[in-house]
Design an enzyme around this catalytic site. Structure first.
Site, PDB file in Angstrom:
ATOM      1  N   ASN A  11       5.942  -6.716   3.015  1.00  0.00           N
ATOM      2  CA  ASN A  11       6.721  -5.808   2.175  1.00  0.00           C
ATOM      3  C   ASN A  11       8.200  -5.971   2.506  1.00  0.00           C
ATOM      4  O   ASN A  11       8.567  -6.738   3.390  1.00  0.00           O
ATOM      5  CB  ASN A  11       6.238  -4.359   2.364  1.00  0.00           C
ATOM      6  N   ARG A  12       9.038  -5.251   1.809  1.00  0.00           N
ATOM      7  CA  ARG A  12      10.491  -5.470   1.867  1.00  0.00           C
ATOM      8  C   ARG A  12      11.206  -4.647   2.934  1.00  0.00           C
ATOM      9  O   ARG A  12      12.425  -4.578   2.935  1.00  0.00           O
ATOM     10  CB  ARG A  12      11.113  -5.141   0.508  1.00  0.00           C
TER      11      ARG A  12
END
Ligand code: C5P
Length: 227
Positions: free
Chosen positions: A30-31
């Protein structure tokens, strides 16, 4: 200078984003950059706490004065957080933990030859925040006095946040609206901190340290005194 209101306390902060292996070279990620978690660690050190950071895949310099435990996946993070929390006064789960992981990581690199790809089957990861809250409710160790989470929401931010706070059973939930250049990978954040049994606290757009300080003030107010 900063208030020393966390002197004598041990706080655990999770930071970054977990990676769930697909094969030896690939993962579901994920970011999350870890910037908010590291800002929480730095501000807690400044306020006098002993700080353990459980860092998942963070490419930032270690926060000075904090102990850093590095993990990769949600299952690693669960073990490290439960271990670090044994003598913790407060736990703040700022990490983005994957909700799902591949059922089994392939031992060998998955090749594109051989026709149609196999679907990746997913299994549910443990919810670390909910587990900590359940253990405390049931009087099991670890039972940190204050437990806080983060929630990134894209819509109905307040209603979804309030439902999440109640479902997980935590004391504080920092809710941010994601999108529009805030939150992931940026130095700024804006949020509403939901408080169990209290009024929400709005934190206007500003550096992640400001949000961190606002959260520590609420954590500190919920700790029994003296340390
Ligand atoms: O349920 P959701 O992922 O939106 O909740 C976010 C909060 O729960 C964050 O504080 C995150 O660190 C925590 N969490 C967790 N374990 C998971 C998923 C989320 O501790 N498996």
């Amino acid at each position: 200078g900063a208030p020393r209101d966390l002197a004598g306390r041990h706080v655990v902060v999770s930071a970054g984003g977990t990676r769930e292996a697909i094969d030896p070279v690939r993962f579901i990620g994920n970011r999350s950059s870890g910037l908010q978690g590291y800002a929480l660690a730095r501000t807690a050190v400044a306020r006098g706490a002993r700080v353990t950071v459980v860092a998942a895949n963070v490419a930032l310099p270690d926060p000075a004065g904090a102990a850093v435990v590095r993990v990769e996946s949600a299952e690693h993070m669960r073990a490290a957080v439960l271990d670090a929390a044994r003598d913790a006064d407060a736990v703040v789960m700022a990490a983005a933990v994957a909700d799902f992981r591949p059922v089994a990581a392939s031992d060998v690199k998955i090749k594109k030859t051989g026709g149609e790809p196999e679907p990746i089957r997913l299994a549910k990861n443990p919810d670390i925040l909910a587990e900590l809250c359940d253990r405390r409710r049931d009087g099991l160790k670890p039972s940190p006095e204050v437990i806080a989470g983060f929630a990134a929401e894209t819509h109905d931010v307040l209603a979804n946040g309030r439902a999440k706070l109640e479902r997980k059973g935590c004391d504080l939930l920092v809710v941010n609206q994601v999108g529009d250049g805030l939150a992931f990978g940026t130095p700024d954040n804006a949020a509403v901190i939901l408080v169990a049994g209290g009024d929400p606290v709005e934190v206007p757009r500003g550096p992640k340290e400001s949000l961190a300080d606002a959260l520590w003030t609420l954590v500190s107010a919920r700790l029994s005194h003296p340390a």
